[in-house]
Design a protein around this motif. Structure first.
Motif, PDB file in Angstrom:
ATOM      1  N   GLU A 407     -45.610  -5.327   2.858  1.00 47.93           N
ATOM      2  CA  GLU A 407     -44.404  -6.153   2.824  1.00 47.93           C
ATOM      3  C   GLU A 407     -43.660  -6.026   4.148  1.00 47.93           C
ATOM      4  N   ALA A 408     -44.000  -6.910   5.078  1.00 46.08           N
ATOM      5  CA  ALA A 408     -43.403  -6.862   6.415  1.00 46.08           C
ATOM      6  C   ALA A 408     -43.542  -8.218   7.088  1.00 46.08           C
ATOM      7  N   GLY A 409     -42.685  -8.470   8.071  1.00 47.86           N
ATOM      8  CA  GLY A 409     -42.742  -9.728   8.795  1.00 47.86           C
ATOM      9  C   GLY A 409     -43.885  -9.801   9.787  1.00 47.86           C
ATOM     10  N   SER A 410     -44.374  -8.630  10.256  1.00 51.69           N
ATOM     11  CA  SER A 410     -45.493  -8.578  11.199  1.00 51.69           C
ATOM     12  C   SER A 410     -46.401  -7.413  10.835  1.00 51.69           C
ATOM     13  N   CYS A 411     -47.703  -7.638  10.887  1.00 56.81           N
ATOM     14  CA  CYS A 411     -48.675  -6.562  10.681  1.00 56.81           C
ATOM     15  C   CYS A 411     -49.681  -6.604  11.825  1.00 56.81           C
TER      16      CYS A 411
END
Length: 454
Positions: A407-411
């Motif tokens: 759950e993150a905006g960038s991986c």
């Protein structure tokens, strides 16, 4: 009232600046609105001309500007140079791509013709932090000026030199007066600006606390807003990872900018098969870091930007130790001048500790030992932040599967998290909402208008 800029290495006062008086602020707001009426009518091609000149000015003056950043905010001089170069890149990027990013989008409907167009909103308030005093501003400045908006910049109170330098650069590049204005104001005056009907949107990069306050006020007055807030980014090391690469990236990500970046790796998830080797690698690399004058090329770890920030970080570390975390290295303030904090590793960090749930804004790594990758994913998501994440594995398919569950905006896979001009940047949960950079970054503060021709 006034604000001071203080050198974080020497703690000497560099300069003192008076805050704007209400009548001065009103004059600047009127100018922003007047300039918007003219600037918004220019074609994107016409807007690109001063934007390209701004790019050249940044390249030409990068050494002088980097010296200012280092003196005022404390980061390593080579990091400051890289920051100015990145600002030039974002100016060039939007000068090159704004026309395509904002091109009307034809949609097939039963109408004779229907399309979506993107029109500027008006004067915007940009509330910016101190940790990247040029880059944070330019990633808002470049897309929004190219979109046809004007900007009022309320920068952090400890970087007024940088704030005024940016305004001067914009003026000297040939932008009309009022396209970007530096406001030396306090938080109360900034809040009053948000309530002014002439301000059409607010973009903020800052703390979760600041985001809640600004987002709430913007919502109350029905203003569009973009919030990029804190992060406690997970760094997941799988059993099959290239450990040397992972260790090198972990130390770089955790300690760049003295650890003062929201997308720095902060929580390190390791399984029994590789935990000891990974931690020993961190120890070896962190012990090689040298604190000292950030203008000295031999220095590899800069001071923190302010004394209060250093003290807050140390209190978080002490709290973690009281809660049962293990001190591997560092975890104390060195006996020397400057706002330094030793590179530190906390082991056996668990979800009930502040070092797991809070953002540690400094060179402190929190180690979380997990049984397997599934537990790493579950605990990585057991955070109220959701900005970035880094996954390390030789099995790219497996790493992508993990990335899609985080759950993150960038991986980022086999790389530490960074921002790129062409890609959207931002977070979810308490890391904020909205996106900067890429296509969403230039469309964020536009009227996305539907036109229907029957």
């Amino acid at each position: 009232m006034s604000i001071q800029t203080v050198n974080p290495f020497s703690n000497e006062v560099i300069a003192t600046y008076p805050l704007l008086q209400p009548n001065e602020l009103e004059t600047k707001l009127q100018l922003a609105e007047q300039t918007f009426r003219l600037w918004s009518k220019r074609s994107i091609c016409q807007r690109a001309t001063p934007m390209r000149e701004l790019c050249e000015q940044l390249k030409h003056r990068k050494k002088t500007l980097a010296t200012m950043i280092t003196e005022e905010m404390g980061k390593l001089h080579h990091e400051a140079l890289a920051e100015v170069e990145k600002c030039a890149w974002v100016c060039e990027h939007y000068a090159d791509h704004a026309e395509r990013y904002l091109a009307p989008q034809v949609i097939s409907t039963e109408a004779k013709r229907s399309y979506i167009c993107y029109q500027p909103l008006g004067p915007l308030l940009a509330i910016m932090p101190w940790n990247y005093p040029f880059w944070q501003v330019f990633r808002a400045l470049a897309p929004n000026l190219m979109a046809g908006n004007t900007l009022l910049l309320k920068h952090a109170s400890n970087v007024p030199q940088c704030s005024q330098a940016i305004e001067h650069l914009v003026q000297e590049a040939g932008f009309p007066d009022g396209c970007l204005q530096s406001l030396l104001i306090d938080a109360k005056a900034a809040n009053e600006l948000i309530t002014d009907q002439r301000i059409r949107g607010v973009t903020l990069t800052g703390s979760e606390f600041a985001g809640r306050s600004v987002g709430s006020l913007a919502g109350q007055y029905l203003k569009q807003s973009v919030l990029e807030l804190g992060g406690s980014d997970p760094f997941i090391v799988c059993d099959d990872a290239n450990l040397q690469q992972a260790v090198d990236a972990a130390v770089t990500s955790r300690c760049m900018n003295a650890g003062q970046t929201c997308i720095a790796a902060k929580r390190f998830f390791v399984t029994p098969a590789i935990a000891d080797d990974f931690i020993q690698g961190l120890i070896n690399r962190m012990q090689m870091l040298m604190i000292g004058d950030p203008n000295d090329d031999q220095t590899t770890l800069a001071p923190l930007a302010r004394t209060d920030l250093r003290n807050d970080l140390h209190n978080q570390v002490l709290c973690a130790l009281d809660q049962g975390a293990k001190n591997i290295i560092g975890c104390h303030i060195p006996d020397r001048d400057g706002n330094f904090y030793l590179p530190s590793i906390l082991d056996n960090v668990s979800p009930d500790m502040g070092a797991f749930q809070e953002e540690l804004f400094g060179p402190v790594a929190s180690i979380i030992r997990v049984r397997n990758t599934d537990e790493a994913i579950r605990l990585a998501n057991q955070s109220h932040y959701g900005l970035g994440a880094s996954i390390w594995s030789k099995d790219i398919n497996k790493a992508e599967e993990i990335a899609l569950q985080i759950e993150a905006g960038s991986c980022f896979i086999n790389s530490f998290v960074k921002s790129h001009c062409a890609l959207p940047f931002g977070g979810i949960k308490n890391s904020g909402y909205g996106r900067e950079l890429g296509v969403p970054g230039i469309q964020a503060f536009t009227n996305i208008k539907t036109v229907w021709v029957q």
